[in-house]
Design a protein around this motif. Structure first.
Motif, PDB file in Angstrom:
ATOM      1  N   ARG A   1     -58.694-103.866 -37.215  1.00 43.17           N
ATOM      2  CA  ARG A   1     -59.923-103.545 -36.478  1.00 43.17           C
ATOM      3  C   ARG A   1     -60.898-102.798 -37.362  1.00 43.17           C
ATOM      4  NH1 ARG A   1     -56.429-101.396 -31.403  1.00 43.17           N
ATOM      5  NH2 ARG A   1     -55.620-103.425 -30.804  1.00 43.17           N
TER       6      ARG A   1
ATOM      7  N   ARG B   1     -56.248-107.297 -34.703  1.00 46.42           N
ATOM      8  CA  ARG B   1     -56.177-106.433 -35.880  1.00 46.42           C
ATOM      9  C   ARG B   1     -56.329-107.286 -37.131  1.00 46.42           C
ATOM     10  NH1 ARG B   1     -53.903-101.418 -34.934  1.00 46.42           N
ATOM     11  NH2 ARG B   1     -52.761-101.106 -33.005  1.00 46.42           N
TER      12      ARG B   1
ATOM     13  N   PHE C   1     -58.940 -97.565 -30.158  1.00 43.53           N
ATOM     14  CA  PHE C   1     -59.146 -98.087 -31.516  1.00 43.53           C
ATOM     15  C   PHE C   1     -57.813 -98.296 -32.243  1.00 43.53           C
ATOM     16  CE2 PHE C   1     -59.878 -97.471 -36.103  1.00 43.53           C
ATOM     17  CZ  PHE C   1     -60.707 -98.566 -36.319  1.00 43.53           C
TER      18      PHE C   1
ATOM     19  N   VAL D   1     -65.726-102.464 -33.651  1.00 42.84           N
ATOM     20  CA  VAL D   1     -65.102-102.921 -32.402  1.00 42.84           C
ATOM     21  C   VAL D   1     -65.583-102.061 -31.221  1.00 42.84           C
ATOM     22  CG1 VAL D   1     -62.996-101.495 -32.563  1.00 42.84           C
ATOM     23  CG2 VAL D   1     -62.899-103.691 -31.392  1.00 42.84           C
TER      24      VAL D   1
ATOM     25  N   PHE E   1     -57.941-106.109 -28.500  1.00 46.02           N
ATOM     26  CA  PHE E   1     -58.687-106.405 -29.731  1.00 46.02           C
ATOM     27  C   PHE E   1     -57.763-106.761 -30.891  1.00 46.02           C
ATOM     28  CE2 PHE E   1     -60.953-103.180 -27.238  1.00 46.02           C
ATOM     29  CZ  PHE E   1     -61.937-104.025 -26.746  1.00 46.02           C
TER      30      PHE E   1
END
Ligand SMILES: Nc1ncnc2c1ncn2[C@@H]1O[C@H](COP(=O)(O)OP(=O)(O)O)[C@@H](O)[C@H]1O
Ligand SMILES: [Mg+2]
Length: 273
Positions: A245, A243, A218, A249, A241
């Motif tokens: 986030r 940002r 994360f 997610v 992933f």
């Protein structure tokens, strides 16, 4: 007739360390104990770019804390070189802000004075220092508590004071060794969100040691996994992933896939007897 001399084109090689905030080259650490040598880190090699948030995962005793202490210059390497902004680390680094599992606040000082403590160790406190401390206390949502003593705060609040204190000298790197491990699960999640939002506004180069794979994914741009025997970095994975986030997610199937991959790498890979 003039002759044109054409120089052979050399492949461009940037000078070592030019583009990295932190590098480790063939870093080894052996502790000499009464019962013999303990190889805490066998060989660590990595580069961390400026502004990257890098999580370090690995089983207990694999040398994560030792590696971080060497980056901070608080433990010398036995061999190999660590650099910060291209300069070899040869002693304690004033450019590093640090956080540990224990917030180690001074009980007789107010929250504000705890945040200002690293400044007060070096020089008299100036009005700008106070302003900066108050700004940081706003960031960690503790401004209303600035005059309280640490005993009046919860565990999560104390760690938020420690985070503000780590940022007071505007360090170029932030080193965190399991800062949320002693907190309950809900507070821990809240701290993760607080740290993510502070990172989104400061973009500090950071090393974050944790046992929580979900927390690592994360929070970070990259995850390094350390294995034991030999104690080296066995995985170096970029987290895909974007940002900023959101907690949602974690519902992304790619999050779970990465979680399972990292879990397997921690559990299965390290043992070489
Ligand atoms: N100051 C020290 N003196 C002797 N041995 C140490 C010292 N610090 C750590 N060790 C040993 O080095 C190894 C790595 O420890 P550590 O870096 O704390 O691992 P981790 O943070 O991954 O749990 C362990 O075997 C530990 O017992
Ligand atoms: Mg440790």
């Amino acid at each position: 007739m003039s002759r044109v001399i054409v120089e052979p084109e050399l492949p461009f090689e940037p000078p070592a360390n030019e583009f990295h905030a932190i590098t480790a080259r063939a870093v080894q650490k052996v502790y000499w104990t009464a019962s013999g040598p303990v190889e805490a880190v066998a060989e660590a090699n990595f580069e961390i770019d400026s502004g990257d948030f890098v999580a370090v995962l690995g089983p207990s005793g694999c040398g994560k804390s030792t590696l971080m202490l060497m980056v901070a210059g608080l433990e010398p390497t036995t061999s190999g070189v660590i650099t910060l902004d291209g300069q070899p680390v040869t002693g304690p680094q004033t450019t590093a802000g640090m956080m540990f599992q224990d917030p180690t606040l001074l009980p007789w000082r107010s929250v504000l004075d705890n945040v200002l403590f690293p400044v007060s160790m070096c020089r008299p406190i100036m009005p700008d220092d106070r302003k900066r401390a108050e700004h940081l206390l706003h960031m960690v949502d503790l401004w209303q508590f600035r005059d309280k003593r640490p005993r009046e705060l919860s565990g999560g609040m104390r760690q938020r004071v420690a985070l503000a204190r780590a940022l007071i000298n505007d360090p170029s790197i932030l080193l965190m060794d399991e800062p949320f491990s002693a907190l309950d699960a809900i507070t821990r999640d809240e701290m993760g969100l607080a740290l993510a939002s502070i990172w989104d506004s400061t973009h500090k180069t950071a090393i974050f040691i944790t046992h929580s794979i979900r927390e690592a994914i994360f929070l970070s741009d990259r995850v390094l996994v350390m294995g034991r025997r030999p104690s080296t970095i066995i995985e170096d994975i970029r987290v895909p992933f974007p940002r900023p986030r959101k907690p949602s997610v974690e519902a992304d199937p790619a999050f779970n896939e990465l979680y399972l991959y990292l879990k397997a790498s921690i559990v299965h890979k390290p043992v070489v007897q």
